[in-house]
Design a protein around this motif. Structure first.
Motif, mmCIF file in Angstrom:
data_model
loop_
_atom_site.group_PDB
_atom_site.id
_atom_site.type_symbol
_atom_site.label_atom_id
_atom_site.label_comp_id
_atom_site.label_asym_id
_atom_site.label_seq_id
_atom_site.Cartn_x
_atom_site.Cartn_y
_atom_site.Cartn_z
ATOM 1 N N PHE A 1 0.814 -1.211 0.000
ATOM 2 C CA PHE A 1 0.000 0.000 0.000
ATOM 3 C C PHE A 1 0.853 1.269 0.000
ATOM 4 O O PHE A 1 0.325 2.374 0.064
ATOM 5 C CB PHE A 1 -0.934 0.004 1.214
ATOM 6 C CG PHE A 1 -1.816 -1.206 1.293
ATOM 7 C CD1 PHE A 1 -3.030 -1.249 0.612
ATOM 8 C CD2 PHE A 1 -1.436 -2.317 2.032
ATOM 9 C CE1 PHE A 1 -3.836 -2.373 0.670
ATOM 10 C CE2 PHE A 1 -2.235 -3.445 2.112
ATOM 11 C CZ PHE A 1 -3.433 -3.469 1.414
ATOM 12 N N GLY A 2 2.177 1.103 -0.028
ATOM 13 C CA GLY A 2 3.075 2.247 -0.055
ATOM 14 C C GLY A 2 3.533 2.727 1.300
ATOM 15 O O GLY A 2 4.201 3.761 1.401
ATOM 16 N N ASP A 3 3.191 1.992 2.372
ATOM 17 C CA ASP A 3 3.618 2.368 3.718
ATOM 18 C C ASP A 3 4.955 1.715 4.038
ATOM 19 O O ASP A 3 5.295 0.655 3.496
ATOM 20 C CB ASP A 3 2.582 1.924 4.755
ATOM 21 C CG ASP A 3 1.188 2.450 4.452
ATOM 22 O OD1 ASP A 3 1.090 3.615 4.017
ATOM 23 O OD2 ASP A 3 0.215 1.701 4.643
ATOM 24 N N THR A 4 5.698 2.325 4.948
ATOM 25 C CA THR A 4 7.004 1.790 5.327
ATOM 26 C C THR A 4 7.276 2.061 6.803
ATOM 27 O O THR A 4 6.744 3.021 7.384
ATOM 28 C CB THR A 4 8.122 2.423 4.465
ATOM 29 O OG1 THR A 4 9.371 1.831 4.779
ATOM 30 C CG2 THR A 4 8.202 3.928 4.686
ATOM 31 N N HIS A 5 8.079 1.195 7.414
ATOM 32 C CA HIS A 5 8.483 1.389 8.803
ATOM 33 C C HIS A 5 9.882 0.816 8.981
ATOM 34 O O HIS A 5 10.208 -0.246 8.427
ATOM 35 C CB HIS A 5 7.516 0.689 9.763
ATOM 36 C CG HIS A 5 7.649 1.141 11.179
ATOM 37 N ND1 HIS A 5 6.995 2.265 11.671
ATOM 38 C CD2 HIS A 5 8.376 0.660 12.215
ATOM 39 C CE1 HIS A 5 7.303 2.429 12.946
ATOM 40 N NE2 HIS A 5 8.150 1.471 13.296
ATOM 41 N N ALA A 6 10.717 1.507 9.740
ATOM 42 C CA ALA A 6 12.104 1.099 9.948
ATOM 43 C C ALA A 6 12.287 0.605 11.382
ATOM 44 O O ALA A 6 11.944 1.306 12.343
ATOM 45 C CB ALA A 6 13.044 2.268 9.683
ATOM 46 N N TYR A 7 12.830 -0.597 11.518
ATOM 47 C CA TYR A 7 13.181 -1.168 12.816
ATOM 48 C C TYR A 7 14.704 -1.112 12.926
ATOM 49 O O TYR A 7 15.411 -1.708 12.100
ATOM 50 C CB TYR A 7 12.684 -2.604 12.932
ATOM 51 C CG TYR A 7 11.178 -2.736 12.794
ATOM 52 C CD1 TYR A 7 10.343 -2.694 13.911
ATOM 53 C CD2 TYR A 7 10.587 -2.887 11.545
ATOM 54 C CE1 TYR A 7 8.965 -2.804 13.783
ATOM 55 C CE2 TYR A 7 9.213 -2.993 11.400
ATOM 56 C CZ TYR A 7 8.406 -2.947 12.517
ATOM 57 O OH TYR A 7 7.039 -3.045 12.388
ATOM 58 N N VAL A 8 15.218 -0.392 13.913
ATOM 59 C CA VAL A 8 16.653 -0.091 14.018
ATOM 60 C C VAL A 8 17.233 -0.820 15.225
ATOM 61 O O VAL A 8 16.639 -0.796 16.314
ATOM 62 C CB VAL A 8 16.887 1.420 14.168
ATOM 63 C CG1 VAL A 8 18.367 1.757 14.037
ATOM 64 C CG2 VAL A 8 16.063 2.207 13.148
ATOM 65 N N ALA A 9 18.400 -1.451 15.040
ATOM 66 C CA ALA A 9 18.972 -2.220 16.141
ATOM 67 C C ALA A 9 20.488 -2.258 16.059
ATOM 68 O O ALA A 9 21.079 -2.124 14.987
ATOM 69 C CB ALA A 9 18.430 -3.648 16.125
ATOM 70 N N THR A 10 21.110 -2.472 17.208
ATOM 71 C CA THR A 10 22.542 -2.743 17.273
ATOM 72 C C THR A 10 22.797 -4.152 16.727
ATOM 73 O O THR A 10 22.018 -5.072 16.980
ATOM 74 C CB THR A 10 23.036 -2.660 18.721
ATOM 75 O OG1 THR A 10 22.780 -1.341 19.222
ATOM 76 C CG2 THR A 10 24.521 -2.939 18.814
ATOM 77 N N ALA A 11 23.859 -4.306 15.957
ATOM 78 C CA ALA A 11 24.198 -5.612 15.396
ATOM 79 C C ALA A 11 25.698 -5.827 15.490
ATOM 80 O O ALA A 11 26.460 -4.906 15.791
ATOM 81 C CB ALA A 11 23.726 -5.710 13.947
#
Length: 263
Positions: free
Chosen positions: A136-146
């Motif tokens: 649907f054109g939506d986005t979300h970013a999940y950010v983490a230490t790696a």
């Protein structure tokens, strides 16, 4: 230490497959093959010069456009990525940032997930951004230490990705060491039970005109095929009686900090 060759070139290619399995209220699985780019976001011009059939910010058989990611603008991607990493207290100290994603193929692109690897100056991985997108054109970013070994993270699900799943539960990410190979498993957990699993496994190769042409033959529809597969599987779920959930208003928050998995 990571395989330095995996970050030395401005562009590499990954080929492999992904599998999705739904567990409730009935089990259903499907799999498809993947062709991915691994691109240094600071060396886009050099990446675009590697092959006559690949371009950056221009149409070609395969392309990469900055506006398909991050802030969704024709602006440098590093500013957005560094802001994301810094929001999670991840300092790259100017180290490379590489983006693993599907290319545009035949002028079309849809990438359910893109992976941003943040490296320190020594080449070690310090952070990861899981950039999740829906049709649907939506986005979300999940950010983490790696790190350079297997990294395990979890975060509340914040994005509507399927009309047959609520925006509930938690994601559990398992990211395996990167270099000649790339592995990722994402489990959607609700009340301690796994409701859905998506996995990705791919092998790296050099980006040349030959490898791009081979990919064009092996993955003739690329993103088109993945979008079709998603909608085809959705139709089968609907025919089986899976409940439909309307798309809610997207969250005003566009990013979430993922934490180490709890025991």
């Amino acid at each position: 230490m990571p395989d330095i060759s995996s970050i030395a070139a401005p562009l590499s290619i990954y080929t492999g497959h992904t599998r999705h399995t739904r567990y409730v209220p009935f089990e259903q699985s499907f799999a498809y093959r993947l062709f991915l780019l691994d691109i240094d976001i600071d060396r886009l011009e050099a990446a675009g010069a590697l092959s006559q059939v690949f371009s950056v910010d221009a149409p070609n058989l395969f392309s990469f456009y900055r506006r398909d990611h991050g802030p969704r603008k024709d602006t440098p991607l590093r500013t957005w990525a560094e802001d994301m990493f810094q929001s999670a207290n991840i300092d790259l100290e100017g180290g490379p940032i590489r983006l693993v994603t599907m290319p545009r193929h035949l002028f079309y692109k849809f990438a359910p997930i893109s992976l941003w690897f943040g490296h320190g100056p020594d080449g070690d991985v310090r952070g990861i951004i899981y950039e999740v997108n829906n049709t649907f054109g939506d986005t979300h970013a999940y950010v983490a230490t790696a790190g350079t070994g297997t990294s395990k993270h979890e975060a509340d699900k914040r994005l509507y990705v399927s009309p047959f799943f609520d925006v509930t539960g938690r994601y559990r990410f398992t990211l395996k060491p990167r270099g000649d190979g790339l592995g990722l498993v994402i489990d959607n957990m609700v009340d301690g039970a796994r409701t859905h699993m998506a996995s990705l496994k791919a092998k790296r190769s050099e980006a040349t005109t030959s490898t791009f042409l081979k990919a064009a033959l092996a993955y003739p529809l690329s993103s088109h095929g993945i979008t079709f597969a998603i909608h085809w599987e959705a139709l089968k779920l609907w025919l089986k009686g899976a409940g439909y959930r309307s798309r809610p208003e997207p969250s005003a928050e566009t990013s979430t900090h993922a934490l180490p998995q709890s025991k």
